[in-house]
Design a protein around this motif. Structure first.
Motif, PDB file in Angstrom:
ATOM      1  N   HIS A   1      -0.543   2.501  10.183  1.00 34.21           N
ATOM      2  CA  HIS A   1      -0.396   4.500  10.544  1.00 34.21           C
ATOM      3  C   HIS A   1      -1.017   5.136   9.719  1.00 34.21           C
ATOM      4  O   HIS A   1      -1.278   6.195   9.271  1.00 34.21           O
ATOM      5  N   GLY A   2      -2.339   4.179   9.719  1.00 35.53           N
ATOM      6  CA  GLY A   2      -3.655   4.748   9.005  1.00 35.53           C
ATOM      7  C   GLY A   2      -3.162   5.341   7.223  1.00 35.53           C
ATOM      8  O   GLY A   2      -2.303   4.762   6.789  1.00 35.53           O
ATOM      9  N   GLY A   3      -3.798   6.791   7.407  1.00 33.00           N
ATOM     10  CA  GLY A   3      -3.517   7.822   5.919  1.00 33.00           C
ATOM     11  C   GLY A   3      -1.707   8.520   6.653  1.00 33.00           C
ATOM     12  O   GLY A   3      -1.188   9.330   5.347  1.00 33.00           O
TER      13      GLY A   3
ATOM     14  N   VAL B   1       0.418  -1.323   0.215  1.00 30.01           N
ATOM     15  CA  VAL B   1       0.278  -0.066  -0.233  1.00 30.01           C
ATOM     16  C   VAL B   1       0.552   0.952  -0.148  1.00 30.01           C
ATOM     17  O   VAL B   1       0.813   2.387  -0.464  1.00 30.01           O
ATOM     18  N   SER B   2       1.708   1.141   0.488  1.00 29.74           N
ATOM     19  CA  SER B   2       2.731   2.180   0.451  1.00 29.74           C
ATOM     20  C   SER B   2       2.913   2.327  -1.038  1.00 29.74           C
ATOM     21  O   SER B   2       3.462   3.902  -1.395  1.00 29.74           O
ATOM     22  N   MET B   3       2.945   1.695  -1.467  1.00 32.07           N
ATOM     23  CA  MET B   3       3.339   2.622  -3.247  1.00 32.07           C
ATOM     24  C   MET B   3       2.068   2.699  -4.081  1.00 32.07           C
ATOM     25  O   MET B   3       2.409   3.873  -4.506  1.00 32.07           O
TER      26      MET B   3
ATOM     27  N   ILE C   1       3.336   7.792   5.089  1.00 28.10           N
ATOM     28  CA  ILE C   1       5.135   7.645   4.198  1.00 28.10           C
ATOM     29  C   ILE C   1       5.587   8.875   5.787  1.00 28.10           C
ATOM     30  O   ILE C   1       6.263   9.501   5.539  1.00 28.10           O
ATOM     31  N   THR C   2       4.576   9.751   6.200  1.00 36.15           N
ATOM     32  CA  THR C   2       4.678  11.135   6.844  1.00 36.15           C
ATOM     33  C   THR C   2       4.868  11.013   7.678  1.00 36.15           C
ATOM     34  O   THR C   2       5.677  11.495   7.969  1.00 36.15           O
ATOM     35  N   LEU C   3       5.071   9.932   8.300  1.00 38.48           N
ATOM     36  CA  LEU C   3       5.683   9.282   9.728  1.00 38.48           C
ATOM     37  C   LEU C   3       6.509   8.410   9.294  1.00 38.48           C
ATOM     38  O   LEU C   3       7.210   8.491  10.767  1.00 38.48           O
TER      39      LEU C   3
HETATM   40  C1  FAD Z   1      -5.216   5.878  -1.175  1.00 38.13           C
HETATM   41  C2  FAD Z   1      -3.970   6.379  -0.092  1.00 38.13           C
HETATM   42  C3  FAD Z   1      -2.979   7.361  -0.290  1.00 38.13           C
HETATM   43  C4  FAD Z   1      -2.349   7.365   0.866  1.00 38.13           C
HETATM   44  N1  FAD Z   1      -1.701   8.698   0.603  1.00 38.13           N
HETATM   45  C5  FAD Z   1      -0.933   8.909   1.545  1.00 38.13           C
HETATM   46  C6  FAD Z   1      -0.391  10.261   1.723  1.00 38.13           C
HETATM   47  O1  FAD Z   1      -0.467  10.539   0.644  1.00 38.13           O
HETATM   48  N2  FAD Z   1       1.006  10.553   2.691  1.00 38.13           N
HETATM   49  C7  FAD Z   1       1.515   9.575   3.605  1.00 38.13           C
HETATM   50  O2  FAD Z   1       1.965   9.778   4.354  1.00 38.13           O
HETATM   51  N3  FAD Z   1       0.678   8.361   3.301  1.00 38.13           N
HETATM   52  C8  FAD Z   1      -1.035   8.244   2.989  1.00 38.13           C
HETATM   53  N4  FAD Z   1      -1.146   6.656   2.500  1.00 38.13           N
HETATM   54  C9  FAD Z   1      -0.928   6.006   4.091  1.00 38.13           C
HETATM   55  C10 FAD Z   1       0.432   5.121   3.983  1.00 38.13           C
HETATM   56  O3  FAD Z   1       0.828   4.697   1.878  1.00 38.13           O
HETATM   57  C11 FAD Z   1       0.375   4.021   4.171  1.00 38.13           C
HETATM   58  O4  FAD Z   1      -0.048   4.337   5.726  1.00 38.13           O
HETATM   59  C12 FAD Z   1       1.922   2.774   4.913  1.00 38.13           C
HETATM   60  O5  FAD Z   1       1.980   2.663   3.161  1.00 38.13           O
HETATM   61  C13 FAD Z   1       1.576   2.449   6.127  1.00 38.13           C
HETATM   62  O6  FAD Z   1       3.083   2.050   5.092  1.00 38.13           O
HETATM   63  P1  FAD Z   1       3.727   0.845   6.206  1.00 38.13           P
HETATM   64  O7  FAD Z   1       4.845   0.127   5.277  1.00 38.13           O
HETATM   65  O8  FAD Z   1       3.225   0.066   7.129  1.00 38.13           O
HETATM   66  O9  FAD Z   1       2.560  -0.560   4.977  1.00 38.13           O
HETATM   67  P2  FAD Z   1       2.945  -1.072   4.135  1.00 38.13           P
HETATM   68  O10 FAD Z   1       2.680  -0.919   2.886  1.00 38.13           O
HETATM   69  O11 FAD Z   1       0.635  -2.254   3.835  1.00 38.13           O
HETATM   70  O12 FAD Z   1       4.003  -2.933   3.974  1.00 38.13           O
HETATM   71  C14 FAD Z   1       3.533  -3.444   4.764  1.00 38.13           C
HETATM   72  C15 FAD Z   1       5.051  -4.750   4.758  1.00 38.13           C
HETATM   73  O13 FAD Z   1       4.239  -5.661   5.549  1.00 38.13           O
HETATM   74  C16 FAD Z   1       4.227  -6.895   4.797  1.00 38.13           C
HETATM   75  N5  FAD Z   1       4.115  -8.270   5.191  1.00 38.13           N
HETATM   76  C17 FAD Z   1       2.439  -8.283   5.516  1.00 38.13           C
HETATM   77  N6  FAD Z   1       2.146  -9.578   6.391  1.00 38.13           N
HETATM   78  C18 FAD Z   1       3.108 -10.430   6.637  1.00 38.13           C
HETATM   79  C19 FAD Z   1       3.534 -11.874   6.920  1.00 38.13           C
HETATM   80  N7  FAD Z   1       2.946 -12.518   7.425  1.00 38.13           N
HETATM   81  N8  FAD Z   1       4.843 -11.696   6.916  1.00 38.13           N
HETATM   82  C20 FAD Z   1       5.696 -11.307   6.006  1.00 38.13           C
HETATM   83  N9  FAD Z   1       5.346 -10.227   5.464  1.00 38.13           N
HETATM   84  C21 FAD Z   1       3.798  -9.251   5.593  1.00 38.13           C
HETATM   85  C22 FAD Z   1       3.667  -7.317   3.471  1.00 38.13           C
HETATM   86  O14 FAD Z   1       4.153  -7.788   2.142  1.00 38.13           O
HETATM   87  C23 FAD Z   1       4.300  -4.748   3.042  1.00 38.13           C
HETATM   88  O15 FAD Z   1       5.865  -5.574   2.638  1.00 38.13           O
HETATM   89  C24 FAD Z   1      -2.043   5.981   1.625  1.00 38.13           C
HETATM   90  C25 FAD Z   1      -3.164   5.627   1.651  1.00 38.13           C
HETATM   91  C26 FAD Z   1      -3.964   5.201   0.258  1.00 38.13           C
HETATM   92  C27 FAD Z   1      -4.053   3.537   0.527  1.00 38.13           C
END
Ligand code: FAD
Length: 327
Positions: free
Chosen positions: A293-295, A42-44, A298-300
């Motif tokens: 980290h919700g929405g 979802v980060s992408m 990236i910011t945090l």
């Molecule tokens: C439409 C949209 C717009 C957004 N816009 C913004 C924005 O403008 N600014 C901003 O700051 N944020 C934005 N966000 C929020 C942001 O995308 C997320 O808060 C952030 O990407 C979360 O990152 P993460 O690394 O915690 O999770 P993720 O990116 O979901 O990464 C989780 C990782 O854990 C891995 N994983 C999960 N379960 C397992 C397992 N059992 N074993 C091994 N690996 C596992 C996954 O494969 C993945 O690699 C937006 C989100 C959306 C949907």
């Protein structure tokens, strides 16, 4: 290297990658174990602009967000990182008040509703173009000697068979790994239009149920958005795409004739508050959770990774052997 210290980071989204790179600064071995590589996370999908949106608790969030802002600012000088400053407007419900996260670097200015203009503030934010930034971060991790393992874990304990530090950055996957019922998906859809029609960002948050935003990037411009609580798929809808475009055109008619490149969608890992805390596992090592980290993931990201690094550094310093012991 510090002999005997090794960390395994679960997850390769922005949270996992940021933590992994920060932990390398401590001189310990770091592996990332992940179900999906960055391009499928979802980060992408994220827009991604610096903005503390849909994330709590406010005091910790503001601290992480400001620390991230400072570090992203430093990256704007690197053309290969995909990070740059962007100025713009934010319309909010009245009464017009300055946000509690503003620092002098953001040059925040309140603009009243005189002469037919809507009350809003302007400020300097940062766009983090994830299609450029995430591969760049992964490159830094690998160049620093990091190891990336394609592995989906079914239990966080698996990491302790190989390391004494495990960092849980599994995003929504943490709901399964920790049986955390407070973690929920919030689906968002975005529309990509051609670049060159706007050069400032714009948020309209007067109706919290339908946030409207435009974020100019180098190869496209992102229009948003939606926030569907409890929905976890990443299907895109043409009807939603039409609605997003209509609302954005009303806000800024300059984009009316911009070619539409398509939609993307993903589910935000939403929790009533971010879970960033250590959990000591007796006889096995140190587990740190960093998810929810919700929405604003990236910011945090860099502020949270810095805190994770500080927790690990404190544990290493407290250990007589200079490495994290197994209890
Ligand atoms: C439409 C949209 C717009 C957004 N816009 C913004 C924005 O403008 N600014 C901003 O700051 N944020 C934005 N966000 C929020 C942001 O995308 C997320 O808060 C952030 O990407 C979360 O990152 P993460 O690394 O915690 O999770 P993720 O990116 O979901 O990464 C989780 C990782 O854990 C891995 N994983 C999960 N379960 C397992 C397992 N059992 N074993 C091994 N690996 C596992 C996954 O494969 C993945 O690699 C937006 C989100 C959306 C949907």
């Amino acid at each position: 290297m510090r002999p005997g210290s090794k960390a395994i980071v679960i997850g390769c989204g922005v949270s996992g990658l940021s933590c992994a790179v920060k932990l390398q600064e401590l001189g310990i071995d770091v592996e990332i174990w992940t179900k999906q590589r960055p391009e499928y996370t979802v980060s992408m999908v994220a827009a991604a602009i610096w903005h503390p949106y849909l994330v709590f608790p406010k005091d910790r969030v503001n601290r992480w967000a400001i620390r991230s802002y400072e570090q992203f600012s430093a990256l704007t000088g690197r053309p290969d990182a995909g990070v740059r400053f962007v100025d713009g407007e934010e319309f909010i419900p009245e009464p017009l008040q300055p946000p509690d996260w503003a620092t002098p670097e953001m040059a925040l200015r309140l603009v009243g509703g005189a002469a037919g203009t809507l009350p809003h503030y302007t400020f300097r934010s940062i766009v983090i173009e994830t299609p450029i930034y995430l591969p760049w971060l992964l490159g830094r991790f690998l160049e620093g000697g990091g190891v990336l393992v394609d592995r989906a874990v079914t239990h966080l304990d698996e990491g302790f068979d190989h390391a004494t530090v495990v960092i849980n950055c599994a995003g929504l996957g943490a709901a399964f790994l920790t049986e955390d019922e407070r973690l929920k998906p919030v689906k968002g859809q975005l529309v990509r239009i051609a670049s060159g029609y706007v050069d400032r960002f714009c948020f309209d948050e007067r109706d919290p149920m339908t946030p409207i935003y435009m974020i100019p990037r180098s190869e496209d411009c992102i229009l948003g958005g939606t926030a569907e609580h409890g929905v976890g798929d990443n299907e895109v809808s043409e009807q939603v795409q039409r609605r997003i475009i209509e609302r954005c055109v009303r806000l800024n008619p300059a984009i009316e004739n911009a070619p539409v490149l398509g939609s993307i969608a993903g589910a935000r890992p939403w929790r009533d508050e971010v879970r960033l805390e250590p959990q000591l596992i007796n006889h096995r090592g140190l587990l740190i959770h960093n998810y929810g980290h919700g929405g604003a993931g990236i910011t945090l990201s860099l502020g949270c990774a810095e805190e994770v690094k500080a927790i690990v550094a404190t544990a290493i310093d407290a250990s007589p052997s200079g490495a994290i012991d197994r209890g």
